[in-house]
Write a protein that holds these residues in place. Structure first.
Motif, PDB file in Angstrom:
ATOM      1  N   SER A 272       0.822  -1.201   0.000  1.00 59.24           N
ATOM      2  CA  SER A 272       0.000   0.000   0.000  1.00 59.24           C
ATOM      3  C   SER A 272       0.855   1.250   0.000  1.00 59.24           C
ATOM      4  O   SER A 272       1.871   1.331   0.699  1.00 59.24           O
ATOM      5  N   ALA A 273       0.413   2.252  -0.783  1.00 62.06           N
ATOM      6  CA  ALA A 273       1.157   3.514  -0.847  1.00 62.06           C
ATOM      7  C   ALA A 273       0.864   4.402   0.346  1.00 62.06           C
ATOM      8  O   ALA A 273       1.492   5.457   0.504  1.00 62.06           O
ATOM      9  N   ASP A 274      -0.078   4.006   1.207  1.00 61.62           N
ATOM     10  CA  ASP A 274      -0.438   4.805   2.379  1.00 61.62           C
ATOM     11  C   ASP A 274       0.781   4.977   3.272  1.00 61.62           C
ATOM     12  O   ASP A 274       1.465   4.012   3.610  1.00 61.62           O
ATOM     13  N   SER A 275       1.053   6.193   3.665  1.00 61.84           N
ATOM     14  CA  SER A 275       2.239   6.481   4.475  1.00 61.84           C
ATOM     15  C   SER A 275       2.119   5.956   5.897  1.00 61.84           C
ATOM     16  O   SER A 275       3.121   5.796   6.596  1.00 61.84           O
ATOM     17  N   SER A 276       0.896   5.695   6.366  1.00 62.54           N
ATOM     18  CA  SER A 276       0.704   5.235   7.743  1.00 62.54           C
ATOM     19  C   SER A 276       0.859   3.719   7.829  1.00 62.54           C
ATOM     20  O   SER A 276      -0.049   2.996   8.208  1.00 62.54           O
ATOM     21  N   GLN A 277       2.027   3.237   7.441  1.00 60.03           N
ATOM     22  CA  GLN A 277       2.285   1.812   7.434  1.00 60.03           C
ATOM     23  C   GLN A 277       2.969   1.406   8.733  1.00 60.03           C
ATOM     24  O   GLN A 277       3.576   2.213   9.424  1.00 60.03           O
ATOM     25  N   SER A 278       2.879   0.122   9.082  1.00 65.37           N
ATOM     26  CA  SER A 278       3.488  -0.351  10.313  1.00 65.37           C
ATOM     27  C   SER A 278       5.006  -0.339  10.194  1.00 65.37           C
ATOM     28  O   SER A 278       5.578  -0.475   9.110  1.00 65.37           O
ATOM     29  N   SER A 279       5.659  -0.185  11.343  1.00 58.60           N
ATOM     30  CA  SER A 279       7.119  -0.182  11.352  1.00 58.60           C
ATOM     31  C   SER A 279       7.668  -1.530  10.931  1.00 58.60           C
ATOM     32  O   SER A 279       8.740  -1.611  10.320  1.00 58.60           O
ATOM     33  N   LEU A 280       6.940  -2.617  11.249  1.00 55.15           N
ATOM     34  CA  LEU A 280       7.392  -3.943  10.856  1.00 55.15           C
ATOM     35  C   LEU A 280       7.381  -4.094   9.342  1.00 55.15           C
ATOM     36  O   LEU A 280       8.331  -4.614   8.753  1.00 55.15           O
ATOM     37  N   ARG A 281       6.326  -3.624   8.699  1.00 55.90           N
ATOM     38  CA  ARG A 281       6.280  -3.709   7.244  1.00 55.90           C
ATOM     39  C   ARG A 281       7.375  -2.857   6.613  1.00 55.90           C
ATOM     40  O   ARG A 281       8.024  -3.273   5.656  1.00 55.90           O
ATOM     41  N   SER A 282       7.598  -1.670   7.163  1.00 50.52           N
ATOM     42  CA  SER A 282       8.650  -0.792   6.642  1.00 50.52           C
ATOM     43  C   SER A 282      10.008  -1.468   6.736  1.00 50.52           C
ATOM     44  O   SER A 282      10.816  -1.403   5.800  1.00 50.52           O
ATOM     45  N   GLU A 283      10.251  -2.128   7.858  1.00 55.73           N
ATOM     46  CA  GLU A 283      11.538  -2.803   8.047  1.00 55.73           C
ATOM     47  C   GLU A 283      11.681  -3.988   7.110  1.00 55.73           C
ATOM     48  O   GLU A 283      12.756  -4.246   6.562  1.00 55.73           O
ATOM     49  N   PHE A 284      10.577  -4.719   6.886  1.00 57.66           N
ATOM     50  CA  PHE A 284      10.626  -5.864   5.980  1.00 57.66           C
ATOM     51  C   PHE A 284      10.899  -5.421   4.545  1.00 57.66           C
ATOM     52  O   PHE A 284      11.707  -6.027   3.842  1.00 57.66           O
ATOM     53  N   VAL A 285      10.219  -4.363   4.123  1.00 55.25           N
ATOM     54  CA  VAL A 285      10.434  -3.830   2.774  1.00 55.25           C
ATOM     55  C   VAL A 285      11.881  -3.397   2.601  1.00 55.25           C
ATOM     56  O   VAL A 285      12.524  -3.696   1.584  1.00 55.25           O
ATOM     57  N   ALA A 286      12.416  -2.696   3.590  1.00 48.87           N
ATOM     58  CA  ALA A 286      13.806  -2.235   3.534  1.00 48.87           C
ATOM     59  C   ALA A 286      14.765  -3.432   3.504  1.00 48.87           C
ATOM     60  O   ALA A 286      15.789  -3.417   2.796  1.00 48.87           O
ATOM     61  N   PHE A 287      14.445  -4.470   4.271  1.00 52.09           N
ATOM     62  CA  PHE A 287      15.273  -5.672   4.325  1.00 52.09           C
ATOM     63  C   PHE A 287      15.343  -6.346   2.951  1.00 52.09           C
ATOM     64  O   PHE A 287      16.418  -6.746   2.495  1.00 52.09           O
ATOM     65  N   ILE A 288      14.190  -6.487   2.303  1.00 53.05           N
ATOM     66  CA  ILE A 288      14.152  -7.113   0.979  1.00 53.05           C
ATOM     67  C   ILE A 288      14.964  -6.299  -0.018  1.00 53.05           C
ATOM     68  O   ILE A 288      15.741  -6.860  -0.822  1.00 53.05           O
ATOM     69  N   LYS A 289      14.834  -4.987   0.035  1.00 57.19           N
ATOM     70  CA  LYS A 289      15.605  -4.126  -0.877  1.00 57.19           C
ATOM     71  C   LYS A 289      17.105  -4.309  -0.668  1.00 57.19           C
ATOM     72  O   LYS A 289      17.879  -4.342  -1.643  1.00 57.19           O
ATOM     73  N   ASP A 290      17.525  -4.450   0.569  1.00 57.44           N
ATOM     74  CA  ASP A 290      18.953  -4.603   0.880  1.00 57.44           C
ATOM     75  C   ASP A 290      19.515  -5.915   0.350  1.00 57.44           C
ATOM     76  O   ASP A 290      20.721  -6.032   0.110  1.00 57.44           O
ATOM     77  N   GLN A 291      18.643  -6.915   0.200  1.00 54.25           N
ATOM     78  CA  GLN A 291      19.103  -8.228  -0.266  1.00 54.25           C
ATOM     79  C   GLN A 291      19.268  -8.302  -1.778  1.00 54.25           C
ATOM     80  O   GLN A 291      19.860  -9.239  -2.298  1.00 54.25           O
ATOM     81  N   MET A 292      18.736  -7.300  -2.474  1.00 55.16           N
ATOM     82  CA  MET A 292      18.773  -7.345  -3.936  1.00 55.16           C
ATOM     83  C   MET A 292      20.113  -6.879  -4.493  1.00 55.16           C
ATOM     84  O   MET A 292      20.814  -6.108  -3.894  1.00 55.16           O
TER      85      MET A 292
END
Length: 292
Positions: A272-292
């Motif tokens: 979701s593009a909604d800025s009010s996302q959970s910190s866990l989801r934000s961390e998971f998204v960042a984690f996946i990006k770092d693995q690429m």
């Protein structure tokens, strides 16, 4: 919320069970909503409770409100720490089976207090789950442009792969260096699940090349497709990344798909593009990006 669950289950008893409420309480909330809106929103037909035209018009807004309420609770719950909370991840069959499990395991090791759920379904189902806010993050492969697939969602390009023809080590194709659409059309073909991007590709490919695939079997599991191909004279289409182990062990072989100038496909991560996302989801998204 009542309107959303009525649309989903079509029965007041099932809604009451889902919400851990008594049936009269659900009926009371339905009547209260109709009074508040000033119109009839629900009607009973053949033992099922369905939405009226007014109810259908209200449904998208109710769905959004329900999603925002659930997201708000999750944000508050996960705000102070990443050692708690849950994340629901959805992925298509290939991505969820071959590309994500190791990454999810690594993330779980990093945050052992979290609960991660991975749902693996055909591509179209994962898209719809993301739209319905049934999952927090979606992973899908596609040949289409990401703008067309994930309109209204944040999306990241992840892996690049290509589709190939797979066959067993004793298949006559092992003696060839190139294939033709006509040769493929003469073989027993194992088709992938309804709604999967590989099935959509194979149907489009056969139409473009004016051939008919000899579909003897359809399987929902990509692992089952590989095993069936490896142990008999059938063939199928598959992603190259998904057969690396079998190629190394000599259990499967592959050749490029003929008359297909672009068999490249891309894996995407969407949320979701909604800025009010959970910190866990934000961390998971960042984690996946770092693995690429």
């Amino acid at each position: 919320m009542i309107l959303v669950y009525i649309e989903k289950y079509k029965k007041v008893t099932d809604v009451a069970k889902e919400l851990n409420m008594k049936q009269p309480s659900v009926t009371f909330h339905m009547k209260s909503l109709e009074e508040e809106m000033g119109t009839v929103l629900f009607e009973s037909k053949r033992g099922r409770m369905i939405l009226t035209e007014a109810g259908k018009a209200l449904y998208p807004y109710a769905l959004k409100i329900t999603g925002l309420a659930a997201e708000a609770k999750k944000v508050v719950r996960d705000y102070t720490t990443l050692d708690k909370g849950s994340l629901h991840i959805g992925a298509d069959c290939i991505t969820g089976t071959y590309l994500l499990p190791e990454l999810i395991s690594l993330f779980s090791d990093k945050y052992p207090g979290t609960r991660l759920q991975l749902t693996i379904k055909p591509t179209h189902t994962i898209h719809q789950m993301l739209v319905n806010q049934d999952i927090d993050v979606a992973f899908c492969q596609s040949k289409q442009s990401r703008q067309g697939i994930f309109d209204g969602f944040q999306h990241e390009e992840l892996w690049v792969d290509d589709l190939v023809v797979i066959f067993g080590p004793t298949h006559p194709f092992t003696k060839l260096e190139h294939l033709s659409p006509q040769l493929i059309a003469k073989q027993f073909f194992i088709q992938h699940a309804e709604g999967s991007f590989i099935k959509e590709f194979s149907l489009a490919w056969s139409n473009i090349n004016v051939v008919h695939l000899w579909e003897r079997i359809q399987m929902d599991s990509p692992e089952a497709v590989k095993l069936a191909v490896a142990h008999n004279d059938h063939i199928s289409f598959f992603t190259r990344k998904g057969i690396q182990q079998e190629l190394a062990q000599g259990h499967l072989m592959c050749l490029p798909i003929p008359e297909q100038t672009k068999s490249t496909l891309t894996s995407y991560m969407a949320y979701s593009a909604d800025s009010s996302q959970s910190s866990l989801r934000s961390e998971f998204v960042a984690f996946i990006k770092d693995q690429m």
